[in-house]
Scaffold this motif. Structure first.
Motif, PDB file in Angstrom:
ATOM      1  N   MET A   1     -76.722 -35.272  21.431  1.00 43.59           N
ATOM      2  CA  MET A   1     -75.527 -36.214  21.732  1.00 43.59           C
ATOM      3  C   MET A   1     -74.552 -35.199  20.292  1.00 43.59           C
ATOM      4  N   ASN A   2     -73.311 -35.364  21.380  1.00 49.99           N
ATOM      5  CA  ASN A   2     -72.131 -34.394  19.946  1.00 49.99           C
ATOM      6  C   ASN A   2     -71.528 -35.756  19.404  1.00 49.99           C
ATOM      7  N   MET A   3     -71.041 -35.248  19.171  1.00 50.25           N
ATOM      8  CA  MET A   3     -69.466 -35.352  18.289  1.00 50.25           C
ATOM      9  C   MET A   3     -67.691 -35.259  18.913  1.00 50.25           C
ATOM     10  N   ASN A   4     -66.889 -36.224  19.476  1.00 49.53           N
ATOM     11  CA  ASN A   4     -66.839 -35.822  20.092  1.00 49.53           C
ATOM     12  C   ASN A   4     -65.111 -36.331  19.407  1.00 49.53           C
ATOM     13  N   THR A   5     -63.574 -35.957  20.601  1.00 53.06           N
ATOM     14  CA  THR A   5     -62.667 -36.115  19.851  1.00 53.06           C
ATOM     15  C   THR A   5     -62.178 -37.197  21.146  1.00 53.06           C
ATOM     16  N   ASN A   6     -60.839 -38.090  21.005  1.00 52.29           N
ATOM     17  CA  ASN A   6     -60.501 -38.837  21.575  1.00 52.29           C
ATOM     18  C   ASN A   6     -59.535 -38.089  22.359  1.00 52.29           C
ATOM     19  N   GLU A   7     -59.226 -36.853  22.189  1.00 52.25           N
ATOM     20  CA  GLU A   7     -58.406 -36.427  22.854  1.00 52.25           C
ATOM     21  C   GLU A   7     -58.704 -35.060  23.473  1.00 52.25           C
ATOM     22  N   LYS A   8     -58.028 -34.558  24.772  1.00 52.07           N
ATOM     23  CA  LYS A   8     -58.761 -33.808  25.680  1.00 52.07           C
ATOM     24  C   LYS A   8     -58.925 -32.145  25.311  1.00 52.07           C
ATOM     25  N   THR A   9     -60.536 -31.994  25.817  1.00 57.41           N
ATOM     26  CA  THR A   9     -60.544 -31.068  24.907  1.00 57.41           C
ATOM     27  C   THR A   9     -60.014 -29.736  24.802  1.00 57.41           C
ATOM     28  N   GLN A  10     -60.228 -29.068  23.649  1.00 57.61           N
ATOM     29  CA  GLN A  10     -59.494 -27.907  22.858  1.00 57.61           C
ATOM     30  C   GLN A  10     -59.677 -26.785  23.883  1.00 57.61           C
ATOM     31  N   THR A  11     -58.396 -26.028  23.427  1.00 57.58           N
ATOM     32  CA  THR A  11     -57.487 -24.717  24.716  1.00 57.58           C
ATOM     33  C   THR A  11     -57.958 -23.504  22.998  1.00 57.58           C
ATOM     34  N   ASP A  12     -58.042 -22.606  23.502  1.00 60.50           N
ATOM     35  CA  ASP A  12     -57.674 -21.327  22.944  1.00 60.50           C
ATOM     36  C   ASP A  12     -56.464 -21.182  23.024  1.00 60.50           C
ATOM     37  N   LEU A  13     -56.293 -19.924  21.831  1.00 63.98           N
ATOM     38  CA  LEU A  13     -54.896 -19.412  21.788  1.00 63.98           C
ATOM     39  C   LEU A  13     -54.628 -18.570  22.725  1.00 63.98           C
ATOM     40  N   ILE A  14     -53.112 -19.017  23.370  1.00 62.26           N
ATOM     41  CA  ILE A  14     -53.442 -17.791  24.402  1.00 62.26           C
ATOM     42  C   ILE A  14     -52.248 -16.602  23.876  1.00 62.26           C
ATOM     43  N   ILE A  15     -52.025 -16.837  23.114  1.00 64.13           N
ATOM     44  CA  ILE A  15     -50.548 -15.636  22.234  1.00 64.13           C
ATOM     45  C   ILE A  15     -51.268 -14.442  21.610  1.00 64.13           C
ATOM     46  N   LYS A  16     -50.965 -13.389  21.265  1.00 61.27           N
ATOM     47  CA  LYS A  16     -51.352 -12.159  19.887  1.00 61.27           C
ATOM     48  C   LYS A  16     -50.325 -11.759  19.556  1.00 61.27           C
ATOM     49  N   GLU A  17     -50.469 -11.304  18.497  1.00 57.85           N
ATOM     50  CA  GLU A  17     -49.331 -10.550  17.696  1.00 57.85           C
ATOM     51  C   GLU A  17     -49.011  -9.638  19.038  1.00 57.85           C
ATOM     52  N   GLY A  18     -47.330  -9.601  18.871  1.00 60.38           N
ATOM     53  CA  GLY A  18     -46.686  -8.953  19.300  1.00 60.38           C
ATOM     54  C   GLY A  18     -46.281  -9.498  20.723  1.00 60.38           C
ATOM     55  N   MET A  19     -46.461 -10.524  21.676  1.00 60.31           N
ATOM     56  CA  MET A  19     -45.843 -11.021  22.803  1.00 60.31           C
ATOM     57  C   MET A  19     -45.489 -11.630  22.325  1.00 60.31           C
ATOM     58  N   LEU A  20     -44.085 -12.077  23.420  1.00 59.16           N
ATOM     59  CA  LEU A  20     -43.085 -12.046  24.124  1.00 59.16           C
ATOM     60  C   LEU A  20     -43.218 -13.810  23.565  1.00 59.16           C
ATOM     61  N   VAL A  21     -42.914 -15.084  22.937  1.00 65.22           N
ATOM     62  CA  VAL A  21     -42.549 -15.538  23.205  1.00 65.22           C
ATOM     63  C   VAL A  21     -41.132 -16.495  23.727  1.00 65.22           C
ATOM     64  N   THR A  22     -41.172 -17.546  24.409  1.00 63.99           N
ATOM     65  CA  THR A  22     -39.974 -17.662  25.003  1.00 63.99           C
ATOM     66  C   THR A  22     -39.621 -19.516  24.661  1.00 63.99           C
ATOM     67  N   LYS A  23     -38.699 -19.664  24.351  1.00 66.97           N
ATOM     68  CA  LYS A  23     -38.258 -21.174  24.345  1.00 66.97           C
ATOM     69  C   LYS A  23     -38.936 -21.781  25.358  1.00 66.97           C
ATOM     70  N   GLY A  24     -39.431 -23.226  24.598  1.00 65.19           N
ATOM     71  CA  GLY A  24     -40.519 -24.474  25.652  1.00 65.19           C
ATOM     72  C   GLY A  24     -41.155 -23.404  25.441  1.00 65.19           C
ATOM     73  N   GLN A  25     -42.201 -22.294  25.232  1.00 66.18           N
ATOM     74  CA  GLN A  25     -42.999 -22.011  25.626  1.00 66.18           C
ATOM     75  C   GLN A  25     -44.597 -23.132  24.596  1.00 66.18           C
ATOM     76  N   ASN A  26     -45.342 -23.956  24.992  1.00 67.69           N
ATOM     77  CA  ASN A  26     -46.206 -24.139  23.898  1.00 67.69           C
ATOM     78  C   ASN A  26     -47.221 -22.712  23.865  1.00 67.69           C
ATOM     79  N   ILE A  27     -47.451 -23.351  22.266  1.00 61.77           N
ATOM     80  CA  ILE A  27     -47.914 -21.585  21.531  1.00 61.77           C
ATOM     81  C   ILE A  27     -49.418 -22.653  21.084  1.00 61.77           C
ATOM     82  N   PHE A  28     -50.140 -23.669  20.837  1.00 59.24           N
ATOM     83  CA  PHE A  28     -51.009 -23.750  20.567  1.00 59.24           C
ATOM     84  C   PHE A  28     -50.679 -25.410  20.556  1.00 59.24           C
ATOM     85  N   THR A  29     -52.073 -26.004  20.132  1.00 58.23           N
ATOM     86  CA  THR A  29     -51.975 -27.054  20.664  1.00 58.23           C
ATOM     87  C   THR A  29     -53.011 -28.079  19.152  1.00 58.23           C
TER      88      THR A  29
END
Length: 185
Positions: A1-29
């Motif tokens: 058995m495992n401990m889990n959060t009551n939220e949705k599953t974790q996702t990886d950070l999809i940006i890296k240093e030097g990438m262009l970030v646009t207005k309204g883009q989700n960077i992390f959760t």
């Protein structure tokens, strides 16, 4: 058995240093881990004695113990013939780490009824049988079973406490045996 959060599953950070970030883009959760749950796998032969609200003792990393209660029983069967039950926990102090393996002790109370040794039962695929002694001859009889506790199985129908059964049904079987239960044509 495992401990889990009551939220949705974790996702990886999809940006890296030097990438262009646009207005309204989700960077992390960001996840709120103030409330978490532990998942407990219960073998299906024991699930009949488990109910929501039952007390459970969780043992984390072999040392910390938490007393809680069963909050939810999932209605689906898992591939490993278990049913998952959840125990919701308060984690406002952030002491419970997500992904921690835990052990659980559930006191399901005492069950009364007719229990016989599991070696007394023959499983034929479609049915379960025991050998009843009648007039110094053993005859097969179809039974239905309930929960399993250790090496004993609850009998819900087919025999009663006054019947004399073979303690080890395998000893009465041989490679040429054919079992007749009286329900065949």
């Amino acid at each position: 058995m495992n401990m889990n959060t009551n939220e949705k599953t974790q996702t990886d950070l999809i940006i890296k240093e030097g990438m262009l970030v646009t207005k309204g883009q989700n960077i992390f959760t960001i996840y709120n881990t103030n409330k978490v749950w532990a998942e407990i796998n219960i073998y299906n032969e024991n699930i009949a004695s488990i109910k929501t609200g039952m007390p459970v003792e969780l043992i984390l990393s072999g040392r910390n113990k938490i007393n809680a209660e069963i909050s939810f029983i999932e209605p689906t069967l898992q591939k490993n013939n278990t049913t998952v039950v959840r125990v919701y926990l308060n984690n406002s102090d952030q002491n419970l780490k997500i992904g921690t393996l835990v052990k659980a002790k559930i006191n399901a109370g005492k069950k009364s009824g007719l229990f016989i040794p599991s070696v007394s039962i023959i499983h034929t695929g479609n049915s379960q049988l025991v050998f009843i002694k009648e007039n110094n001859i053993f005859r097969s009889r179809k039974i239905t079973t309930g929960i399993t506790q250790g090496d004993y199985i609850e009998i819900t129908s087919g025999i009663n406490k006054n019947d004399s059964i073979a303690e080890n049904a395998q000893m009465l079987m041989d490679s040429e045996s054919f079992i007749k239960t009286g329900h065949e044509k």
